[in-house]
Design a protein around this motif. Structure first.
Motif, PDB file in Angstrom:
ATOM      1  N   THR A 156       0.466  -1.340   0.130  1.00  9.94           N
ATOM      2  CA  THR A 156       0.295   0.314   0.190  1.00  9.94           C
ATOM      3  C   THR A 156       0.205   1.519  -0.095  1.00  9.94           C
ATOM      4  O   THR A 156       0.868   2.211  -0.145  1.00  9.94           O
ATOM      5  N   VAL A 157       1.970   1.358   0.654  1.00  7.95           N
ATOM      6  CA  VAL A 157       3.218   2.220   0.958  1.00  7.95           C
ATOM      7  C   VAL A 157       3.228   2.645  -0.659  1.00  7.95           C
ATOM      8  O   VAL A 157       3.725   3.598  -1.248  1.00  7.95           O
ATOM      9  N   SER A 158       3.770   1.877  -1.252  1.00  5.51           N
ATOM     10  CA  SER A 158       4.451   2.002  -3.007  1.00  5.51           C
ATOM     11  C   SER A 158       3.203   1.775  -3.379  1.00  5.51           C
ATOM     12  O   SER A 158       3.812   2.332  -4.577  1.00  5.51           O
ATOM     13  N   LEU A 159       1.849   1.822  -3.701  1.00  6.27           N
ATOM     14  CA  LEU A 159       1.225   2.448  -4.168  1.00  6.27           C
ATOM     15  C   LEU A 159       1.375   4.227  -4.178  1.00  6.27           C
ATOM     16  O   LEU A 159       1.324   4.380  -5.355  1.00  6.27           O
ATOM     17  N   LEU A 160       0.967   4.061  -2.937  1.00  6.50           N
ATOM     18  CA  LEU A 160       0.468   5.952  -2.485  1.00  6.50           C
ATOM     19  C   LEU A 160       1.648   6.500  -2.909  1.00  6.50           C
ATOM     20  O   LEU A 160       2.013   7.504  -3.716  1.00  6.50           O
ATOM     21  N   LYS A 161       3.526   5.607  -2.764  1.00  7.57           N
ATOM     22  CA  LYS A 161       4.626   5.954  -3.376  1.00  7.57           C
ATOM     23  C   LYS A 161       4.454   6.454  -5.085  1.00  7.57           C
ATOM     24  O   LYS A 161       5.178   7.652  -5.661  1.00  7.57           O
ATOM     25  N   LYS A 162       4.252   6.259  -5.618  1.00  9.21           N
ATOM     26  CA  LYS A 162       3.799   5.697  -7.023  1.00  9.21           C
ATOM     27  C   LYS A 162       2.814   6.936  -7.052  1.00  9.21           C
ATOM     28  O   LYS A 162       3.878   8.054  -8.481  1.00  9.21           O
ATOM     29  N   TYR A 163       1.568   7.519  -6.596  1.00 11.92           N
ATOM     30  CA  TYR A 163       1.165   8.072  -7.106  1.00 11.92           C
ATOM     31  C   TYR A 163       1.342   9.521  -6.523  1.00 11.92           C
ATOM     32  O   TYR A 163       1.446  11.013  -6.608  1.00 11.92           O
ATOM     33  N   GLN A 164       2.380   9.659  -5.280  1.00 15.17           N
ATOM     34  CA  GLN A 164       3.550  11.150  -5.602  1.00 15.17           C
ATOM     35  C   GLN A 164       2.209  11.720  -3.920  1.00 15.17           C
ATOM     36  O   GLN A 164       2.796  12.549  -3.499  1.00 15.17           O
ATOM     37  N   ILE A 165       1.523  10.343  -3.730  1.00 15.05           N
ATOM     38  CA  ILE A 165       1.150  10.825  -2.075  1.00 15.05           C
ATOM     39  C   ILE A 165       1.956  11.102  -0.918  1.00 15.05           C
ATOM     40  O   ILE A 165       1.950  12.363  -0.087  1.00 15.05           O
ATOM     41  N   ILE A 166       2.697  10.050  -1.215  1.00 10.18           N
ATOM     42  CA  ILE A 166       3.862   9.745  -0.179  1.00 10.18           C
ATOM     43  C   ILE A 166       5.266   9.488  -0.299  1.00 10.18           C
ATOM     44  O   ILE A 166       5.251   8.823  -1.803  1.00 10.18           O
ATOM     45  N   GLU A 167       6.224   9.446   0.523  1.00 11.51           N
ATOM     46  CA  GLU A 167       7.605   9.308   0.303  1.00 11.51           C
ATOM     47  C   GLU A 167       8.427   8.659   1.547  1.00 11.51           C
ATOM     48  O   GLU A 167       8.213   9.679   2.173  1.00 11.51           O
ATOM     49  N   PRO A 168       8.705   7.410   1.514  1.00  7.45           N
ATOM     50  CA  PRO A 168       9.391   7.077   2.794  1.00  7.45           C
ATOM     51  C   PRO A 168      10.432   7.660   2.994  1.00  7.45           C
ATOM     52  O   PRO A 168      10.858   7.559   2.055  1.00  7.45           O
ATOM     53  N   LEU A 169      10.718   7.923   3.962  1.00  5.25           N
ATOM     54  CA  LEU A 169      11.743   8.421   4.758  1.00  5.25           C
ATOM     55  C   LEU A 169      12.775   7.300   5.407  1.00  5.25           C
ATOM     56  O   LEU A 169      13.851   7.432   5.320  1.00  5.25           O
ATOM     57  N   ASP A 170      12.133   6.105   5.146  1.00  6.64           N
ATOM     58  CA  ASP A 170      12.730   4.801   5.694  1.00  6.64           C
ATOM     59  C   ASP A 170      12.662   3.967   4.764  1.00  6.64           C
ATOM     60  O   ASP A 170      12.303   3.910   3.932  1.00  6.64           O
ATOM     61  N   VAL A 171      13.669   3.023   4.773  1.00 13.53           N
ATOM     62  CA  VAL A 171      14.132   1.369   4.015  1.00 13.53           C
ATOM     63  C   VAL A 171      12.273   0.412   3.780  1.00 13.53           C
ATOM     64  O   VAL A 171      11.583   0.513   4.749  1.00 13.53           O
ATOM     65  N   LEU A 172      11.770   0.652   2.770  1.00 11.32           N
ATOM     66  CA  LEU A 172      10.857  -0.006   3.239  1.00 11.32           C
ATOM     67  C   LEU A 172      10.522  -1.590   3.128  1.00 11.32           C
ATOM     68  O   LEU A 172       9.667  -1.996   3.805  1.00 11.32           O
TER      69      LEU A 172
END
Length: 214
Positions: free
Chosen positions: A146-162
């Motif tokens: 889910t985090v990867s999907l929202l990152k794909k849409y530029q909603i979020i950016e993980p700051l730590d190793v996924l």
């Protein structure tokens, strides 16, 4: 309108064309995105190009019935129109999106001097627990997906190793979340996702999420 474009240098024409294609693919442009190599937010050249030629691009999209908007305060340029169709999101992604918007609004209201908000996975799941919208804590695989999907849409950016995602994993919430969820009563929407609701596994949000590249 075409006269303006034809008077540009070839290099500038290519940059404008790239911006048009990018907006049609991903709906919005961010002024700054997090650069992991530099460890800071960095300016996005496509945003600068779009801002420079905003009047021309506004008229260009207008022909197709699409509105182009710039929010300089938030560092966001986005398009809206009935001809833009969004992609359906899985249930968990939709819930996280609503929770992230709620966290974003709450932190922005707390005299935040930045349009980019930082939160954690623990805060997201904790807030979801408050609204009773999750049927138990999602598995690490579900959360990473889910985090990867929202990152794909530029909603979020993980700051730590996924791959090491846990409750302490930090997430930047980008201001483009406002282009996805605009003027909605987020708490009311979240209440429709409680455990007793008989809803499907997929939900569409505002019809603004388009199929975007990584």
């Amino acid at each position: 309108m075409t006269g303006y474009y034809e008077e540009l240098l070839v290099e500038e024409q290519e940059a404008v064309t790239e911006v048009i294609q990018l907006l049609l693919r991903q709906t919005f442009l961010l002024e700054r995105k997090f650069d992991k190599r530099a460890g800071r937010l960095a300016f996005v050249k496509e945003y600068r190009t779009c801002s420079k030629h905003l009047e021309f691009l506004t008229e260009y999209f207008k022909v197709a019935g699409i509105e182009l908007h710039e929010n300089a305060q938030m560092g966001l340029i986005y398009i809206q129109g009935e001809t833009l169709w969004g992609e359906k999101l899985p249930r968990l992604a939709t819930i996280y999106l609503l929770i992230l918007k709620l966290i974003y609004d709450e932190q922005m209201a707390a005299v935040s001097s930045s349009s980019h908000i930082v939160t954690t996975m623990g805060a997201v799941n904790g807030k979801a627990g408050e609204f009773k919208v999750l049927r138990g804590l999602p598995s690490p695989t579900e959360m990473r997906r889910t985090v990867s999907l929202l990152k794909k849409y530029q909603i979020i950016e993980p700051l730590d190793v996924l791959e090491e995602l846990n409750e302490h994993t930090r997430l930047i919430i980008y201001p483009c979340i406002n282009a996805v969820l605009m003027g909605d009563d987020i708490r009311k929407l979240l209440n429709t996702f409680n455990e007793e609701d008989n809803i499907g596994e997929e939900s569409a949000v505002q019809g603004t999420l388009e199929d975007m590249p990584e």
